[in-house]
Design an enzyme around this catalytic site. Structure first.
Site, PDB file in Angstrom:
ATOM      1  N   ASP A  91       0.703  -1.052   0.031  1.00 47.31           N
ATOM      2  CA  ASP A  91       0.109   0.158   0.052  1.00 47.31           C
ATOM      3  C   ASP A  91       0.694   1.192  -0.065  1.00 47.31           C
ATOM      4  O   ASP A  91       2.331   1.145  -0.057  1.00 47.31           O
ATOM      5  CB  ASP A  91      -0.894  -0.081   1.215  1.00 47.31           C
ATOM      6  CG  ASP A  91      -0.203  -0.090   2.588  1.00 47.31           C
ATOM      7  OD1 ASP A  91       1.037   0.210   2.513  1.00 47.31           O
ATOM      8  OD2 ASP A  91      -0.776  -0.061   3.519  1.00 47.31           O
ATOM      9  N   SER A  92       0.041   2.332   0.047  1.00 48.96           N
ATOM     10  CA  SER A  92       1.014   3.577  -0.222  1.00 48.96           C
ATOM     11  C   SER A  92       1.702   4.132   1.029  1.00 48.96           C
ATOM     12  O   SER A  92       2.437   5.132   1.021  1.00 48.96           O
ATOM     13  CB  SER A  92      -0.004   4.665  -0.854  1.00 48.96           C
ATOM     14  OG  SER A  92      -0.724   5.055   0.004  1.00 48.96           O
ATOM     15  N   GLY A  93       1.054   3.698   2.304  1.00 44.31           N
ATOM     16  CA  GLY A  93       1.479   4.208   3.393  1.00 44.31           C
ATOM     17  C   GLY A  93       0.673   5.173   4.232  1.00 44.31           C
ATOM     18  O   GLY A  93       0.484   5.704   4.935  1.00 44.31           O
ATOM     19  N   GLY A  94      -0.356   5.668   3.150  1.00 44.07           N
ATOM     20  CA  GLY A  94      -1.065   7.012   3.601  1.00 44.07           C
ATOM     21  C   GLY A  94      -2.052   6.654   4.670  1.00 44.07           C
ATOM     22  O   GLY A  94      -2.270   7.219   5.518  1.00 44.07           O
ATOM     23  N   PHE A  95      -3.012   5.521   4.391  1.00 40.54           N
ATOM     24  CA  PHE A  95      -3.915   5.007   5.291  1.00 40.54           C
ATOM     25  C   PHE A  95      -3.353   4.775   6.704  1.00 40.54           C
ATOM     26  O   PHE A  95      -3.782   5.462   7.794  1.00 40.54           O
ATOM     27  CB  PHE A  95      -4.344   3.657   4.920  1.00 40.54           C
ATOM     28  CG  PHE A  95      -5.613   3.076   5.652  1.00 40.54           C
ATOM     29  CD1 PHE A  95      -6.663   3.709   5.682  1.00 40.54           C
ATOM     30  CD2 PHE A  95      -5.165   2.092   6.696  1.00 40.54           C
ATOM     31  CE1 PHE A  95      -7.804   3.434   6.672  1.00 40.54           C
ATOM     32  CE2 PHE A  95      -6.002   1.825   7.623  1.00 40.54           C
ATOM     33  CZ  PHE A  95      -7.485   2.212   7.418  1.00 40.54           C
ATOM     34  N   ASP A 145      -2.205   8.505  -1.606  1.00 47.01           N
ATOM     35  CA  ASP A 145      -3.506   9.128  -1.384  1.00 47.01           C
ATOM     36  C   ASP A 145      -3.702   9.509   0.024  1.00 47.01           C
ATOM     37  O   ASP A 145      -3.091   9.296   0.763  1.00 47.01           O
ATOM     38  CB  ASP A 145      -4.469   8.301  -1.736  1.00 47.01           C
ATOM     39  CG  ASP A 145      -4.540   6.886  -0.916  1.00 47.01           C
ATOM     40  OD1 ASP A 145      -3.776   6.460  -0.418  1.00 47.01           O
ATOM     41  OD2 ASP A 145      -5.856   6.507  -0.869  1.00 47.01           O
ATOM     42  N   GLN A 222     -10.812   7.908  -4.380  1.00 40.16           N
ATOM     43  CA  GLN A 222     -11.258   8.460  -3.108  1.00 40.16           C
ATOM     44  C   GLN A 222     -12.455   9.207  -3.384  1.00 40.16           C
ATOM     45  O   GLN A 222     -13.276   8.879  -4.372  1.00 40.16           O
ATOM     46  CB  GLN A 222     -10.420   9.391  -2.213  1.00 40.16           C
ATOM     47  CG  GLN A 222      -8.955   8.675  -1.840  1.00 40.16           C
ATOM     48  CD  GLN A 222      -9.274   7.921  -0.818  1.00 40.16           C
ATOM     49  OE1 GLN A 222     -10.398   7.850   0.114  1.00 40.16           O
ATOM     50  NE2 GLN A 222      -8.376   6.920  -0.190  1.00 40.16           N
ATOM     51  N   GLY A 249     -10.452   4.483   0.898  1.00 39.51           N
ATOM     52  CA  GLY A 249     -11.243   5.052   1.889  1.00 39.51           C
ATOM     53  C   GLY A 249     -12.495   4.498   2.490  1.00 39.51           C
ATOM     54  O   GLY A 249     -13.316   5.336   2.761  1.00 39.51           O
ATOM     55  N   ASP A 299      -8.224  -7.327   0.441  1.00 42.41           N
ATOM     56  CA  ASP A 299      -7.494  -7.773   1.369  1.00 42.41           C
ATOM     57  C   ASP A 299      -8.060  -7.074   2.726  1.00 42.41           C
ATOM     58  O   ASP A 299      -8.874  -6.205   2.711  1.00 42.41           O
ATOM     59  CB  ASP A 299      -5.963  -6.938   1.385  1.00 42.41           C
ATOM     60  CG  ASP A 299      -6.133  -5.527   1.813  1.00 42.41           C
ATOM     61  OD1 ASP A 299      -6.754  -4.620   0.998  1.00 42.41           O
ATOM     62  OD2 ASP A 299      -5.806  -5.120   2.979  1.00 42.41           O
ATOM     63  N   CYS A 337     -14.037 -27.959   6.624  1.00 36.85           N
ATOM     64  CA  CYS A 337     -13.194 -27.485   6.186  1.00 36.85           C
ATOM     65  C   CYS A 337     -12.024 -28.361   6.158  1.00 36.85           C
ATOM     66  O   CYS A 337     -11.843 -29.444   6.807  1.00 36.85           O
ATOM     67  CB  CYS A 337     -12.634 -26.249   7.385  1.00 36.85           C
ATOM     68  SG  CYS A 337     -11.162 -25.600   6.929  1.00 36.85           S
ATOM     69  N   CYS A 339      -8.788 -27.890   6.095  1.00 36.30           N
ATOM     70  CA  CYS A 339      -7.519 -27.419   6.424  1.00 36.30           C
ATOM     71  C   CYS A 339      -6.862 -28.488   7.293  1.00 36.30           C
ATOM     72  O   CYS A 339      -7.211 -29.290   7.793  1.00 36.30           O
ATOM     73  CB  CYS A 339      -7.499 -25.931   6.859  1.00 36.30           C
ATOM     74  SG  CYS A 339      -7.651 -26.096   8.528  1.00 36.30           S
ATOM     75  N   CYS A 342      -8.089 -28.439  10.634  1.00 38.53           N
ATOM     76  CA  CYS A 342      -9.270 -29.026  11.110  1.00 38.53           C
ATOM     77  C   CYS A 342      -9.051 -30.576  10.877  1.00 38.53           C
ATOM     78  O   CYS A 342     -10.121 -31.394  11.440  1.00 38.53           O
ATOM     79  CB  CYS A 342     -10.336 -28.500  10.143  1.00 38.53           C
ATOM     80  SG  CYS A 342     -11.063 -26.871  10.437  1.00 38.53           S
ATOM     81  N   HIS A 368      -6.103 -21.752  10.241  1.00 36.39           N
ATOM     82  CA  HIS A 368      -7.772 -21.946   9.955  1.00 36.39           C
ATOM     83  C   HIS A 368      -8.238 -21.035   9.256  1.00 36.39           C
ATOM     84  O   HIS A 368      -8.965 -21.155   8.103  1.00 36.39           O
ATOM     85  CB  HIS A 368      -8.485 -22.657  10.900  1.00 36.39           C
ATOM     86  CG  HIS A 368      -9.808 -22.965  10.482  1.00 36.39           C
ATOM     87  ND1 HIS A 368     -10.502 -23.543   9.882  1.00 36.39           N
ATOM     88  CD2 HIS A 368     -10.983 -21.668  11.051  1.00 36.39           C
ATOM     89  CE1 HIS A 368     -11.662 -23.351   9.739  1.00 36.39           C
ATOM     90  NE2 HIS A 368     -11.982 -22.004  10.170  1.00 36.39           N
TER      91      HIS A 368
HETATM   92 ZN   LIG Z   1      -9.894 -25.512   8.871  1.00 35.64          ZN
END
Ligand SMILES: [Zn+2]
Length: 407
Positions: A91-95, A145, A222, A249, A299, A337, A339, A342, A368
């Site tokens: 990311d840009s660092g702005g947030f 931004d 934005q 934003g 994300d 699940c 995974c 699990c 998980h």
């Molecule tokens: Zn799982």
């Protein structure tokens, strides 16, 4: 070449595509685990690969403060530093500057802020953000931004959007002049041959042709919660011709209906043939909803952060592993699940680890939750490819299990 994006299937507004980046292929829609300071907290890189994470995110603000971008540059960039050969995004660092640090001064030129770690003073501008992100060397980087606060009056949101547009243009100018400085561009073909043979490397995910490629700089839309400002911002960014566009934003404290409305008002003004990235959302229900609105990339810290607090996402809704009712429960977190957590460990054991404050609790819970998110997104993608997304979507929606109302 920086980025090659091809749509494979569409159903309604939902899209399935393929994005080829310098460090490999990303199949969209995609969920990107957040690796704030060059680590997805509690999960080693080989496990992320096993889980099928195709691209992970790093935070420019955090990496700039620790370990520092010059150090990462000297060590060959973020991929090499953390031994992650698949695509990355920063990311840009702005947030974070606006949300975490003690903000000292915002001017046309940039932002002076104090570190949340030690109070030291720093300055970020579009040029500085580009310099840092080029040194870190993620495949996709973001224009600097201003993340407009919520709530914001229309005039304030408009003024902030205009600043973001001017900063987007400055970000692009600096990037175009300096993009050849990305550290992995200097990796020679000889070095690449050697590295693909090392045990840390995964030749099948690497594309030697693209080692000579460049990063892709995305613009960020934005405009606060005002659909007409979002439209204007999107159109003016599209004129600047970025290889992809993010919607920023959002998820800044506004009600979820409003987030949907703003995304809905923005997506139609973004180009069909370029990837769309919605930043910082959401619950499993929400990610399916945003795919339905035409978003390709997302994300969120939620699966990893919630896991560290014992909150687990399942096909039957959320589960708080702290609960006394799990003390004698020999079942898995989620019977549906597949995974590795699990298939091996019981709720009773996981509850014990959490109650005893054992490190393994964080590791297993995070694995998980990430598996649940990544599997959900893979199922979404598959349903689009099969032309079955609208059924998948309404079924997922009718369950309504992981929505914020149940938090
Ligand atoms: Zn799982």
């Amino acid at each position: 070449m920086s980025l090659n994006f091809q749509l494979e299937a569409q159903e309604g507004l939902a899209r399935a595509g393929r994005m080829v980046l310098p460090h490999g292929l990303v199949e969209t829609p995609v969920f990107m685990p957040v690796g704030t300071v060059a680590t997805v907290k509690a999960v080693p890189q080989d496990v992320l690969e096993e889980l099928g994470a195709q691209i992970i995110l790093g935070n420019t603000y955090h990496l700039y403060l620790r370990p520092g971008y010059e150090q990462v540059r000297i060590l060959g960039g973020l991929h090499r530093f953390m031994s992650w050969d698949r695509p990355m995004l920063t990311d840009s660092g702005g947030f974070q500057v606006f949300s975490l640090s003690d903000l000292r001064k915002l001017t046309e030129d940039g932002v002076t802020f104090r570190s949340h770690l030690d109070g030291s003073s720093h300055f970020f501008s579009p040029e500085r953000s580009m310099e840092i992100q080029i040194a870190l060397g993620a495949d996709i980087i973001m224009a600097f931004d201003e993340c407009t606060e919520h709530p914001a009056e229309r005039s304030r949101a408009k003024q902030s959007m205009e600043l973001t547009l001017r900063w987007a243009s400055r970000s692009k100018t600096y990037f175009e002049e300096h993009k050849a400085e990305v550290p992995w561009r200097k990796v020679s073909s000889f070095e690449f041959q050697v590295s693909t043979e090392s045990k840390h490397c995964h030749p099948e995910t690497r594309n030697p042709k693209l080692e000579t490629g460049v990063q892709s700089l995305f613009g960020i839309v934005q405009g606060g919660m005002y659909p007409d400002l979002r439209k204007e911002c999107a159109e003016r960014l599209v004129e600047m011709n970025f290889p992809g566009y993010a919607i920023g934003g959002l998820s800044v404290g506004e009600p979820r209906d409003l987030t949907y409305e703003v995304v809905n008002a923005t997506v139609p003004h973004l180009p069909q043939n370029k990837p769309r990235y919605l930043m910082g959302v959401g619950t499993p229900d929400e990610i399916v909803e945003y795919v339905a609105q035409g978003v390709d990339m997302m994300d969120c810290v939620l699966p990893t952060r919630a896991a560290r607090h014992g909150l687990l996402f399942t096909s039957h809704g959320k589960l708080n592993i702290k609960g006394a009712r799990y003390a004698l429960d020999e079942g898995p977190i989620d019977p549906n699940c597949g995974c590795k957590v699990c298939s091996r460990y019981s709720r009773a054991y996981l509850r014990h680890l959490y109650a005893a404050n054992e490190l393994l609790a964080q590791v297993l819970n995070t694995i998980h939750n990430l598996a649940f998110y990544l599997d959900t997104m893979r199922a979404v993608r598959q349903s689009i490819l099969l032309g079955d997304f609208s059924r998948f979507h309404s079924e997922f929606r009718s369950r309504g299990l992981n929505s914020p109302a149940h938090t």
